[in-house]
Design a protein around this motif. Structure first.
Motif, PDB file in Angstrom:
ATOM      1  N   ILE A 120      81.943  45.793  89.066  1.00  0.00           N
ATOM      2  CA  ILE A 120      81.732  45.888  87.615  1.00  0.00           C
ATOM      3  C   ILE A 120      80.237  45.899  87.293  1.00  0.00           C
ATOM      4  O   ILE A 120      79.764  46.719  86.510  1.00  0.00           O
ATOM      5  N   GLY A 121      79.484  44.985  87.921  1.00  0.00           N
ATOM      6  CA  GLY A 121      78.038  44.919  87.681  1.00  0.00           C
ATOM      7  C   GLY A 121      77.311  46.168  88.120  1.00  0.00           C
ATOM      8  O   GLY A 121      76.469  46.709  87.395  1.00  0.00           O
ATOM      9  N   LYS A 122      77.654  46.665  89.327  1.00  0.00           N
ATOM     10  CA  LYS A 122      76.999  47.867  89.867  1.00  0.00           C
ATOM     11  C   LYS A 122      77.312  49.084  89.009  1.00  0.00           C
ATOM     12  O   LYS A 122      76.425  49.891  88.694  1.00  0.00           O
ATOM     13  N   GLU A 123      78.568  49.219  88.601  1.00  0.00           N
ATOM     14  CA  GLU A 123      78.971  50.376  87.810  1.00  0.00           C
ATOM     15  C   GLU A 123      78.305  50.346  86.442  1.00  0.00           C
ATOM     16  O   GLU A 123      77.909  51.379  85.897  1.00  0.00           O
ATOM     17  N   PHE A 124      78.182  49.132  85.881  1.00  0.00           N
ATOM     18  CA  PHE A 124      77.522  49.013  84.576  1.00  0.00           C
ATOM     19  C   PHE A 124      76.075  49.491  84.661  1.00  0.00           C
ATOM     20  O   PHE A 124      75.602  50.233  83.802  1.00  0.00           O
ATOM     21  N   ILE A 125      75.375  49.065  85.694  1.00  0.00           N
ATOM     22  CA  ILE A 125      73.979  49.470  85.858  1.00  0.00           C
ATOM     23  C   ILE A 125      73.879  50.990  85.997  1.00  0.00           C
ATOM     24  O   ILE A 125      72.994  51.621  85.424  1.00  0.00           O
ATOM     25  N   GLU A 126      74.814  51.583  86.747  1.00  0.00           N
ATOM     26  CA  GLU A 126      74.788  53.030  86.933  1.00  0.00           C
ATOM     27  C   GLU A 126      75.041  53.771  85.619  1.00  0.00           C
ATOM     28  O   GLU A 126      74.355  54.747  85.301  1.00  0.00           O
ATOM     29  N   VAL A 127      76.014  53.305  84.853  1.00  0.00           N
ATOM     30  CA  VAL A 127      76.306  53.945  83.562  1.00  0.00           C
ATOM     31  C   VAL A 127      75.113  53.808  82.622  1.00  0.00           C
ATOM     32  O   VAL A 127      74.701  54.763  81.958  1.00  0.00           O
ATOM     33  N   PHE A 128      74.558  52.609  82.579  1.00  0.00           N
ATOM     34  CA  PHE A 128      73.415  52.348  81.707  1.00  0.00           C
ATOM     35  C   PHE A 128      72.209  53.197  82.115  1.00  0.00           C
ATOM     36  O   PHE A 128      71.516  53.774  81.263  1.00  0.00           O
ATOM     37  N   ALA A 129      71.971  53.299  83.423  1.00  0.00           N
ATOM     38  CA  ALA A 129      70.847  54.105  83.921  1.00  0.00           C
ATOM     39  C   ALA A 129      71.039  55.582  83.580  1.00  0.00           C
ATOM     40  O   ALA A 129      70.082  56.279  83.239  1.00  0.00           O
ATOM     41  N   GLU A 130      72.278  56.059  83.666  1.00  0.00           N
ATOM     42  CA  GLU A 130      72.563  57.451  83.315  1.00  0.00           C
ATOM     43  C   GLU A 130      72.252  57.725  81.849  1.00  0.00           C
ATOM     44  O   GLU A 130      71.656  58.745  81.495  1.00  0.00           O
ATOM     45  N   GLU A 131      72.662  56.812  80.972  1.00  0.00           N
ATOM     46  CA  GLU A 131      72.402  56.973  79.541  1.00  0.00           C
ATOM     47  C   GLU A 131      70.906  56.886  79.250  1.00  0.00           C
ATOM     48  O   GLU A 131      70.380  57.617  78.414  1.00  0.00           O
ATOM     49  N   ALA A 132      70.221  55.992  79.958  1.00  0.00           N
ATOM     50  CA  ALA A 132      68.770  55.862  79.776  1.00  0.00           C
ATOM     51  C   ALA A 132      68.058  57.149  80.169  1.00  0.00           C
ATOM     52  O   ALA A 132      67.085  57.565  79.522  1.00  0.00           O
ATOM     53  N   GLY A 133      68.565  57.790  81.241  1.00  0.00           N
ATOM     54  CA  GLY A 133      67.954  59.024  81.712  1.00  0.00           C
ATOM     55  C   GLY A 133      68.083  60.184  80.731  1.00  0.00           C
ATOM     56  O   GLY A 133      67.352  61.172  80.828  1.00  0.00           O
ATOM     57  N   LYS A 134      69.020  60.076  79.804  1.00  0.00           N
ATOM     58  CA  LYS A 134      69.223  61.136  78.801  1.00  0.00           C
ATOM     59  C   LYS A 134      68.277  60.994  77.609  1.00  0.00           C
ATOM     60  O   LYS A 134      68.201  61.883  76.763  1.00  0.00           O
ATOM     61  N   GLN A 135      67.561  59.844  77.538  1.00  0.00           N
ATOM     62  CA  GLN A 135      66.709  59.565  76.389  1.00  0.00           C
ATOM     63  C   GLN A 135      65.249  59.922  76.689  1.00  0.00           C
ATOM     64  O   GLN A 135      64.784  59.763  77.815  1.00  0.00           O
ATOM     65  N   ASP A 136      64.548  60.395  75.672  1.00  0.00           N
ATOM     66  CA  ASP A 136      63.126  60.713  75.809  1.00  0.00           C
ATOM     67  C   ASP A 136      62.278  59.672  75.080  1.00  0.00           C
ATOM     68  O   ASP A 136      62.671  59.165  74.021  1.00  0.00           O
ATOM     69  N   GLY A 137      61.134  59.375  75.635  1.00  0.00           N
ATOM     70  CA  GLY A 137      60.156  58.536  74.957  1.00  0.00           C
ATOM     71  C   GLY A 137      60.425  57.055  74.984  1.00  0.00           C
ATOM     72  O   GLY A 137      59.798  56.290  74.245  1.00  0.00           O
ATOM     73  N   ILE A 138      61.343  56.607  75.841  1.00  0.00           N
ATOM     74  CA  ILE A 138      61.611  55.168  75.922  1.00  0.00           C
ATOM     75  C   ILE A 138      60.665  54.521  76.923  1.00  0.00           C
ATOM     76  O   ILE A 138      60.547  54.964  78.064  1.00  0.00           O
ATOM     77  N   GLU A 139      60.000  53.474  76.466  1.00  0.00           N
ATOM     78  CA  GLU A 139      59.071  52.753  77.337  1.00  0.00           C
ATOM     79  C   GLU A 139      59.403  51.273  77.441  1.00  0.00           C
ATOM     80  O   GLU A 139      58.784  50.545  78.219  1.00  0.00           O
ATOM     81  N   PHE A 140      60.392  50.820  76.641  1.00  0.00           N
ATOM     82  CA  PHE A 140      60.707  49.398  76.606  1.00  0.00           C
ATOM     83  C   PHE A 140      62.209  49.164  76.767  1.00  0.00           C
ATOM     84  O   PHE A 140      63.023  49.982  76.326  1.00  0.00           O
TER      85      PHE A 140
END
Length: 326
Positions: A120-140
């Motif tokens: 559950i923890g590993k999959e959550f990180i992967e999903v979250f990382a995928e969504e983060a990768g779709k965003q531009d200009g995030i630094e925080f």
């Protein structure tokens, strides 16, 4: 650790006036730190992440990108509440991710509690990382770290699904409530206008209902946990026990017993009710629930929850039993 030490001069936040002063102070600090850049937040709907989100929305509005991942292990109505409060009421920049099938497919036939947690923890990180990768200009990256997290886990909010920063996301942390205790977080949340159902939410494990669906998680048994839990919470609220009992929930273990329904034998699961009082979760006593209340809960669960033919009440204190089953 020095930057993670609560200032000795900091007052306990126990009134709306002190909460407002704290909110004003944090708004200024957030704006100074973030500037015009974007901030990413994993919004679980729990007390800490919700208050963190509300504070950031007040400070920087739609510069905050909230990601709510529905892994299928949340309580009944929780994803809908997050969407209603943050997207519709607070006009937040909210991304909702329906990852139910993705998580539950990975958990098929997994019985070991620690392996379930890791998946559950590993999959959550992967999903979250995928969504983060779709965003531009995030630094925080914002996290709802609170002071007990720092004291207990050396600054890493390990009990949250995010489990720390994914290695590929080199973001600077924004932690506006990291010097607050849980009771102070609730005062701030109430002052920010969050609903009571969110501010006074019961403790809830990171793996969610996954640790209350004991053994290998199946969709039908998971639904039995979710529906029986909703009935328990509703009837506790009706009986005035909502604010009196520290934590209460249902568990559906992976075994069946014989019953009789509509004149025929059935082979169904039990629902176990757990209701405990505690101060810090290191020990817990059992709540003496009036029999009339228990009787109503039993009758509703047996009538409304599919696949269940028994309701049991767990009378075991901590120690020797733990509060959760896994």
């Amino acid at each position: 650790m020095e930057n993670n030490k609560r200032p000795e001069s900091m007052q306990r936040i126990n009134t709306p006036e002190l909460a407002n002063a704290f909110i004003d102070e944090q708004i200024a600090a957030i704006r100074a730190q973030v500037g015009d850049k974007k901030v990413l937040l994993a919004l679980s709907g729990g007390v800490d992440s919700s208050v963190c989100a509300a504070l950031l929305i007040k400070a920087i509005g739609k510069q905050l990108v909230c990601v709510h991942v529905n892994h299928g292990l949340l309580r009944k109505g929780e994803p809908e509440q997050v969407i209603e409060v943050f997207r519709h009421q607070m006009d937040a920049n909210l991304i909702y991710v329906d990852a139910v099938d993705r998580f539950l497919d990975k958990l098929v036939d997994v019985t070991d509690p620690e392996q379930k947690r890791k998946i559950i923890g590993k999959e959550f990180i992967e999903v979250f990382a995928e969504e983060a990768g779709k965003q531009d200009g995030i630094e925080f990256l914002a996290q709802g770290t609170i002071y007990p997290d720092i004291l207990e886990s050396d600054g890493v909010k390990a009990h949250h699904n995010v489990g720390g920063l994914p290695p590929e996301l080199n973001f600077e942390l924004v932690e506006p409530v990291k010097f607050l205790y849980k009771d102070e977080v609730r005062v701030v949340g109430k002052t920010l206008g969050l609903p009571d159902g969110m501010v006074y939410r019961q403790p809830f494990p990171g793996p969610g209902l996954g640790v209350r669906c004991v053994g290998a998680i199946t969709r039908d048994r998971l639904e039995a946990v979710r529906e029986s839990d909703a009935i328990l919470r509703e009837e506790f609220a009706n009986a005035g026990l909502e604010g009196k009992v520290w934590q209460y929930f249902t568990v559906v273990p992976d075994f069946r017993s014989t019953g009789i329904r509509d004149g025929k034998r059935c082979w169904d699961w039990p629902v176990i009710i757990r209701a405990v009082n505690s101060i810090d979760a290191t020990s817990a006593s059992i709540e003496e629930v009036p029999y009339a209340v228990l009787n109503k809960i039993v009758n509703r669960i047996l009538a409304e929850v599919k696949g269940v033919n028994r309701v049991l009440y767990d009378l075991s204190p901590k120690p020797v039993a733990t509060i959760e089953y896994e």
